[in-house]
Design a protein around this motif. Structure first.
Motif, PDB file in Angstrom:
ATOM      1  N   LEU A 159       0.155  38.055  10.307  1.00 28.27           N
ATOM      2  CA  LEU A 159       0.560  38.277  11.696  1.00 28.27           C
ATOM      3  C   LEU A 159       2.019  37.890  11.825  1.00 28.27           C
ATOM      4  O   LEU A 159       2.378  36.731  11.588  1.00 28.27           O
ATOM      5  N   SER A 161       5.340  36.719  13.392  1.00 28.09           N
ATOM      6  CA  SER A 161       5.637  35.845  14.535  1.00 28.09           C
ATOM      7  C   SER A 161       6.647  36.518  15.453  1.00 28.09           C
ATOM      8  O   SER A 161       7.802  36.115  15.536  1.00 28.09           O
ATOM      9  N   LEU A 166      -0.022  39.937  18.649  1.00 26.59           N
ATOM     10  CA  LEU A 166      -1.479  39.944  18.777  1.00 26.59           C
ATOM     11  C   LEU A 166      -2.021  41.287  19.257  1.00 26.59           C
ATOM     12  O   LEU A 166      -3.210  41.551  19.162  1.00 26.59           O
ATOM     13  N   LEU A 169      -4.544  43.599  17.299  1.00 31.59           N
ATOM     14  CA  LEU A 169      -5.480  42.786  16.535  1.00 31.59           C
ATOM     15  C   LEU A 169      -6.926  43.105  16.902  1.00 31.59           C
ATOM     16  O   LEU A 169      -7.817  43.079  16.063  1.00 31.59           O
ATOM     17  N   VAL A 192      -6.100  34.400   9.404  1.00 30.29           N
ATOM     18  CA  VAL A 192      -4.890  35.043   9.907  1.00 30.29           C
ATOM     19  C   VAL A 192      -3.730  34.142   9.510  1.00 30.29           C
ATOM     20  O   VAL A 192      -3.767  32.934   9.748  1.00 30.29           O
ATOM     21  N   LEU A 194       0.340  33.408   9.849  1.00 30.70           N
ATOM     22  CA  LEU A 194       1.582  33.712  10.557  1.00 30.70           C
ATOM     23  C   LEU A 194       2.712  33.854   9.549  1.00 30.70           C
ATOM     24  O   LEU A 194       2.908  32.981   8.695  1.00 30.70           O
ATOM     25  N   GLU A 208       2.522  31.440  17.817  1.00 31.53           N
ATOM     26  CA  GLU A 208       1.621  30.500  17.151  1.00 31.53           C
ATOM     27  C   GLU A 208       0.612  29.909  18.136  1.00 31.53           C
ATOM     28  O   GLU A 208      -0.595  29.887  17.867  1.00 31.53           O
ATOM     29  N   ASP A 210      -0.394  31.113  20.998  1.00 30.45           N
ATOM     30  CA  ASP A 210      -1.323  32.177  21.406  1.00 30.45           C
ATOM     31  C   ASP A 210      -2.375  32.416  20.337  1.00 30.45           C
ATOM     32  O   ASP A 210      -3.576  32.527  20.626  1.00 30.45           O
ATOM     33  N   ALA A 211      -1.923  32.519  19.099  1.00 28.87           N
ATOM     34  CA  ALA A 211      -2.840  32.818  17.999  1.00 28.87           C
ATOM     35  C   ALA A 211      -3.846  31.690  17.834  1.00 28.87           C
ATOM     36  O   ALA A 211      -5.051  31.922  17.717  1.00 28.87           O
ATOM     37  N   ARG A 212      -3.370  30.447  17.857  1.00 29.34           N
ATOM     38  CA  ARG A 212      -4.294  29.319  17.657  1.00 29.34           C
ATOM     39  C   ARG A 212      -5.256  29.185  18.832  1.00 29.34           C
ATOM     40  O   ARG A 212      -6.410  28.828  18.652  1.00 29.34           O
ATOM     41  N   LEU A 215      -7.612  32.531  18.487  1.00 30.15           N
ATOM     42  CA  LEU A 215      -8.323  32.767  17.229  1.00 30.15           C
ATOM     43  C   LEU A 215      -8.844  31.485  16.589  1.00 30.15           C
ATOM     44  O   LEU A 215      -9.550  31.535  15.576  1.00 30.15           O
ATOM     45  N   VAL A 219      -6.990  30.872  12.123  1.00 30.00           N
ATOM     46  CA  VAL A 219      -5.568  30.855  11.763  1.00 30.00           C
ATOM     47  C   VAL A 219      -5.311  29.798  10.680  1.00 30.00           C
ATOM     48  O   VAL A 219      -5.697  28.643  10.835  1.00 30.00           O
TER      49      VAL A 219
END
Ligand code: ADP
Ligand code: MG
Length: 269
Positions: A159, A161, A166, A169, A192, A194, A208, A210-212, A215, A219
């Motif tokens: 993914l 950065s 996102l 996805l 996933v 980064l 980061e 948002d992803a954590r 998801l 991650v």
């Protein structure tokens, strides 16, 4: 390999994200090389007609007579398609632009989704004693990527950065779910990762977060920093772990390899 930590069968990981330029090929090459540094035997399958993984690992055009295309569509034997790289323990099945027509040629084949599965999971593969097979997917959710997901035990998603990281996805997750419901019920998400992370950039941190948040522990803790040595390495036909082992990029891929080896496969999609 007599190493007792060797897996019974190679673990097959599809490196996928339908967006281009997010670090699929870079991650495939450098994670592969980093796993070799950890003592593993690794095969990279170049499943992108652009052949960037093949070029990045120094496979010359004259060494691309037998490629992923011949493996999928002509039943070419493994010993014809598997090529060594400069790094002992790292092999590759290269690709050329020929593979771009495979997507269409496959449509009329009734085993169209299973060709890579059947090729990689054949008994003749045992003799190569790989610990990991990494598949570098094209930037599309086409039949080639579906072949990778059907062949694989898990999917690893790079993914970038960047803004909109996102986005798209959910489409990828949907495809994984569809493959699970049809051809490969055991398909897992490896995680996933980064890529091109810049800790001085608010945007990277936001992606980061948002992803954590969205998801969770899908991650990877390890993040791959944006690092010029990573982008230079392919023009020297080397993984960054060889080109500049002390660079931040090389160190990060080493850490990613160790995190991958140590963790259980994540289940949730
Ligand atoms: P994909 O395979 O998803 O299309 P690539 O791996 O080819 O993406 O990466 C896209 C571009 O970004 C390439 O030019 C690559 O060299 C560069 N790149 C990838 N990861 C990094 C990184 N960690 N630092 C700097 N450049 C990177
Ligand atoms: Mg690529």
């Amino acid at each position: 390999m007599s190493d007792p930590t060797r897996l019974a069968d190679p673990k097959i990981i599809a490196v996928a994200n339908q967006k281009g330029g997010v670090g699929k090929t870079t991650t495939t090459i450098n994670l592969g090389a980093a796993l070799v540094e950890e003592g593993c035997h690794v095969l990279i399958v170049d499943l992108d007609p652009q052949g960037n993984a093949s070029t990045g690992l120094g496979v010359e055009p004259e060494d691309r007579e037998f490629t992923t295309y011949e493996l999928l569509l002509d039943d070419a034997p493994l010993e014809d398609v598997i090529k060594p790289t400069e790094l002992d323990g790292l092999n590759i099945i290269p690709a050329t632009v020929d593979l771009s027509s495979a997507d269409i040629e496959l449509i009329s084949n009734e085993k169209r989704s299973f060709l890579l599965h059947d090729a990689l999971r054949q008994h003749a593969m045992d003799a190569f004693a790989y610990d990991y097979i990494l598949i570098d997917c094209p930037p599309s959710l086409n039949l080639l990527t579906v072949n990778a997901m059907v062949a694989a035990h898990s999917v690893l998603v790079p993914l970038q950065s960047e803004f909109f990281a996102l986005e798209g996805l959910s489409q990828l997750m949907l495809t994984i779910r569809e493959v699970r419901q049809t051809a490969n019920p055991n398909l897992r998400i490896e995680g996933v990762v980064l890529t091109m992370y810049d800790s001085r950039n608010n945007l990277s941190q936001q992606v980061e977060d948002d992803a954590r948040e969205n998801l969770g522990d899908l991650v990877f803790e390890t993040m791959i920093p944006r690092n010029v040595r990573v982008s230079e390495a392919p023009s020297y036909a080397m993984p960054v772990t060889e080109y500049d082992p002390n660079s931040k990029g090389a160190q990060a891929y080493g850490q990613l390899a160790r995190e991958l080896m140590s963790k259980k496969v994540r289940v949730a999609a």
